[in-house]
Design a protein around this motif. Structure first.
Motif, PDB file in Angstrom:
ATOM      1  N   PRO A 100     -10.415  -9.794  -3.590  1.00 48.03           N
ATOM      2  CA  PRO A 100     -11.308  -9.920  -4.748  1.00 48.03           C
ATOM      3  C   PRO A 100     -11.178  -8.775  -5.751  1.00 48.03           C
ATOM      4  N   SER A 101     -11.104  -7.531  -5.245  1.00 50.87           N
ATOM      5  CA  SER A 101     -11.178  -6.374  -6.147  1.00 50.87           C
ATOM      6  C   SER A 101     -10.761  -5.132  -5.374  1.00 50.87           C
ATOM      7  N   PHE A 102     -11.062  -3.974  -5.949  1.00 54.11           N
ATOM      8  CA  PHE A 102     -10.824  -2.699  -5.278  1.00 54.11           C
ATOM      9  C   PHE A 102     -12.142  -2.079  -4.827  1.00 54.11           C
ATOM     10  N   ALA A 103     -13.068  -2.925  -4.411  1.00 49.60           N
ATOM     11  CA  ALA A 103     -14.353  -2.450  -3.895  1.00 49.60           C
ATOM     12  C   ALA A 103     -14.119  -1.542  -2.688  1.00 49.60           C
ATOM     13  N   GLY A 104     -15.143  -0.752  -2.359  1.00 46.51           N
ATOM     14  CA  GLY A 104     -14.975   0.272  -1.340  1.00 46.51           C
ATOM     15  C   GLY A 104     -15.158  -0.194   0.085  1.00 46.51           C
ATOM     16  N   GLY A 105     -14.871  -1.444   0.386  1.00 50.77           N
ATOM     17  CA  GLY A 105     -15.050  -1.972   1.733  1.00 50.77           C
ATOM     18  C   GLY A 105     -13.846  -1.747   2.623  1.00 50.77           C
ATOM     19  N   GLY A 106     -14.042  -1.997   3.915  1.00 47.81           N
ATOM     20  CA  GLY A 106     -12.964  -1.811   4.874  1.00 47.81           C
ATOM     21  C   GLY A 106     -11.801  -2.756   4.662  1.00 47.81           C
ATOM     22  N   ALA A 107     -12.067  -4.004   4.270  1.00 46.24           N
ATOM     23  CA  ALA A 107     -10.982  -4.968   4.059  1.00 46.24           C
ATOM     24  C   ALA A 107     -10.080  -4.525   2.916  1.00 46.24           C
ATOM     25  N   GLU A 108     -10.692  -4.108   1.814  1.00 48.27           N
ATOM     26  CA  GLU A 108      -9.901  -3.672   0.664  1.00 48.27           C
ATOM     27  C   GLU A 108      -9.051  -2.455   1.022  1.00 48.27           C
ATOM     28  N   ARG A 109      -9.668  -1.501   1.692  1.00 53.32           N
ATOM     29  CA  ARG A 109      -8.940  -0.283   2.064  1.00 53.32           C
ATOM     30  C   ARG A 109      -7.772  -0.617   3.006  1.00 53.32           C
ATOM     31  N   PHE A 110      -8.012  -1.483   3.977  1.00 53.77           N
ATOM     32  CA  PHE A 110      -6.980  -1.831   4.952  1.00 53.77           C
ATOM     33  C   PHE A 110      -5.798  -2.526   4.283  1.00 53.77           C
ATOM     34  N   PHE A 111      -6.054  -3.526   3.437  1.00 53.74           N
ATOM     35  CA  PHE A 111      -4.947  -4.278   2.870  1.00 53.74           C
ATOM     36  C   PHE A 111      -4.202  -3.504   1.786  1.00 53.74           C
ATOM     37  N   ILE A 112      -4.869  -2.577   1.130  1.00 48.55           N
ATOM     38  CA  ILE A 112      -4.137  -1.671   0.241  1.00 48.55           C
ATOM     39  C   ILE A 112      -3.145  -0.850   1.056  1.00 48.55           C
ATOM     40  N   ARG A 113      -3.583  -0.339   2.213  1.00 49.23           N
ATOM     41  CA  ARG A 113      -2.696   0.439   3.075  1.00 49.23           C
ATOM     42  C   ARG A 113      -1.517  -0.408   3.564  1.00 49.23           C
ATOM     43  N   ILE A 114      -1.784  -1.661   3.954  1.00 55.40           N
ATOM     44  CA  ILE A 114      -0.708  -2.525   4.440  1.00 55.40           C
ATOM     45  C   ILE A 114       0.278  -2.828   3.316  1.00 55.40           C
ATOM     46  N   VAL A 161       6.797   0.721   1.090  1.00 62.05           N
ATOM     47  CA  VAL A 161       7.561   1.895   1.527  1.00 62.05           C
ATOM     48  C   VAL A 161       8.854   1.469   2.221  1.00 62.05           C
ATOM     49  N   GLY A 162       8.815   0.341   2.918  1.00 61.33           N
ATOM     50  CA  GLY A 162       9.999  -0.170   3.597  1.00 61.33           C
ATOM     51  C   GLY A 162      11.027  -0.767   2.664  1.00 61.33           C
ATOM     52  N   GLY A 163      10.747  -0.768   1.356  1.00 53.82           N
ATOM     53  CA  GLY A 163      11.706  -1.255   0.382  1.00 53.82           C
ATOM     54  C   GLY A 163      11.536  -2.686  -0.047  1.00 53.82           C
ATOM     55  N   LEU A 222      -3.787   2.285  -4.498  1.00 52.40           N
ATOM     56  CA  LEU A 222      -2.645   1.376  -4.521  1.00 52.40           C
ATOM     57  C   LEU A 222      -1.414   2.126  -5.026  1.00 52.40           C
ATOM     58  N   SER A 223      -0.335   2.053  -4.274  1.00 49.04           N
ATOM     59  CA  SER A 223       0.887   2.763  -4.628  1.00 49.04           C
ATOM     60  C   SER A 223       1.470   2.249  -5.942  1.00 49.04           C
ATOM     61  N   ASN A 224       2.124   3.142  -6.658  1.00 47.50           N
ATOM     62  CA  ASN A 224       2.834   2.742  -7.875  1.00 47.50           C
ATOM     63  C   ASN A 224       4.011   1.830  -7.562  1.00 47.50           C
ATOM     64  N   SER A 225       4.412   1.784  -6.294  1.00 48.39           N
ATOM     65  CA  SER A 225       5.500   0.897  -5.885  1.00 48.39           C
ATOM     66  C   SER A 225       5.054  -0.553  -5.727  1.00 48.39           C
ATOM     67  N   VAL A 226       3.743  -0.769  -5.761  1.00 48.70           N
ATOM     68  CA  VAL A 226       3.183  -2.118  -5.620  1.00 48.70           C
ATOM     69  C   VAL A 226       2.799  -2.635  -7.000  1.00 48.70           C
ATOM     70  N   LYS A 227       3.290  -3.803  -7.334  1.00 48.67           N
ATOM     71  CA  LYS A 227       2.950  -4.412  -8.615  1.00 48.67           C
ATOM     72  C   LYS A 227       1.540  -4.990  -8.557  1.00 48.67           C
TER      73      LYS A 227
END
Length: 378
Positions: free
Chosen positions: A18-32, A38-40, A58-63
């Motif tokens: 949905p967004s970049f809200a501060g919940g655990g789901a958002e944080r987890f999937f940003i990390r994934i 990172v793996g290219g 969110l990494s700059n490598s992720v669109k």
């Protein structure tokens, strides 16, 4: 690294939240998403709107692709257009309403997208927060759309079994992928950071809790337990939400308002965690609690309710069953807290912290990211 034999390395993996809200789901999937990038492998992160405190993670490598709508029910036309244009091979979504929007969009777009939907809490327990009409409507859509998913993933066995029963899914349509523990570098950096709250620097016992101030988290039980502890335990609550004023009033009624501080959402939560004597979780329902695995990775003793979803028991139940207490049982939580605090200066305290931290080794980010990629191929 991405394991060989999965999707071709130039295929884009899409995430939808949905967004970049501060919940655990958002944080987890940003990390994934960041880990896969990172793996290219190219990764695109789709959101309804780009608001929320986690945007900068969110990494700059992720669109990033922003649909520009306020909620999932309005996202379907734009998501269909996106799918028809980009023809994504894999789309990973999370949270029930977002999952339904993803599945409906894929059904309309008809471009062969493999949609993997992820449930983060026990669906049946969360239904209790909805009125009867919303329950019926939501479940009607779940039963018709979830069977069309490439896979339905829960973050604990109990979460997966529950949604499988509701959506009438065959076992081969489901899977379990746990949340990841934080990077050790984050923990080490937090230990070396400057403290920002006076309670972090004295010898009085300190508890930390992390999570939104909402009914699901049942902070009333936690506050009641803090009031019953034998030692004058202080509590820092990192989170915001609609119940803050009510909980502040409750702390005053319990005469512990001078020992409880509601700090709102904190990006540097590890700076608080690593200096805590104990972490508390009082939820009625959770999937695999991110905040709990973060506390565990930091070696912080924790007391948690045996919340629906089973995540707390899966994380701590084998090594520390005495620190899992019944839901809404204030007295049991207080007794478990007292037991942890009584041992905090004992000769075995350092060994205990290492036993706690060792649990986190079972939940490494690289293996969990690869599990999602593997599920996309099956």
């Amino acid at each position: 690294m991405t394991p060989a034999g999965l999707l071709p390395s130039d295929d884009v993996v899409h995430f939808y939240l949905p967004s970049f809200a501060g919940g655990g789901a958002e944080r987890f999937f940003i990390r994934i998403a960041n880990q896969i990038a990172v793996g290219g492998r190219p990764v695109t992160f789709i959101v309804n709107h780009a608001t929320g405190p986690l945007r900068d993670l969110l990494s700059n490598s992720v669109k990033l692709h922003i649909l520009g709508v306020s909620k999932a029910t309005l996202a379907v036309p734009r998501l269909v257009t996106y799918m028809k244009h980009h023809k994504p091979k894999v789309l990973i979504s999370a949270l029930t309403r977002t999952n339904l929007a993803a599945l409906l969009s894929a059904r309309i777009a008809k471009v062969g997208t493999r949609v993997i939907v992820c449930e983060r809490n026990q669906y049946s327990a969360l239904l209790h927060e909805l009125d009867p009409l919303r329950k019926r409507v939501m479940t009607w859509f779940v039963r018709r759309l979830y069977p069309t998913a490439h896979a339905v993933i829960g973050n604990t066995a109990e979460v997966t079994q529950d949604i499988a029963g509701v959506a009438r899914l065959a076992p081969e349509q489901t899977g379990i992928i746990y949340n990841a523990a934080p990077d050790i570098a984050q923990i080490d950096a937090a230990r070396n950071s400057d403290t920002t709250h006076p309670w972090l620097d004295d010898d009085q016992p300190l508890a930390v809790a992390i999570g939104r101030l909402m009914p699901q988290k049942d902070y009333a039980t936690m506050l009641g337990a803090v009031a019953r502890t034998k030692q004058p335990l202080r509590l820092l609550v990192l989170g915001e939400g609609p119940l803050q004023e009510e909980l502040e009033d409750m702390a005053r009624d319990l005469n512990i308002d001078d020992r409880v501080s509601f700090l709102g959402f904190q990006m540097d939560r590890f700076a608080y965690l690593v200096r805590a004597n104990i972490f508390l979780l009082s939820s009625r329902t959770e999937g695999f609690p991110n905040a709990l695995i973060e506390a565990v990775a930091a070696g912080v003793p924790a007391v948690s309710t045996d919340c629906a979803g089973g995540g707390a028991r899966e994380i701590m139940g084998r090594e520390f069953p005495d620190r899992i207490v019944p839901v809404a049982d204030t007295e049991a939580m207080a007794k478990a807290i007292d037991a942890v605090l009584a041992a905090r200066n004992s000769a075995s305290a350092d060994q205990d912290r290492q036993r706690i931290a060792d649990i986190a080794a079972r939940y490494q980010i690289g293996e969990i990211a690869n599990a999602f990629l593997a599920k996309a191929l099956i």
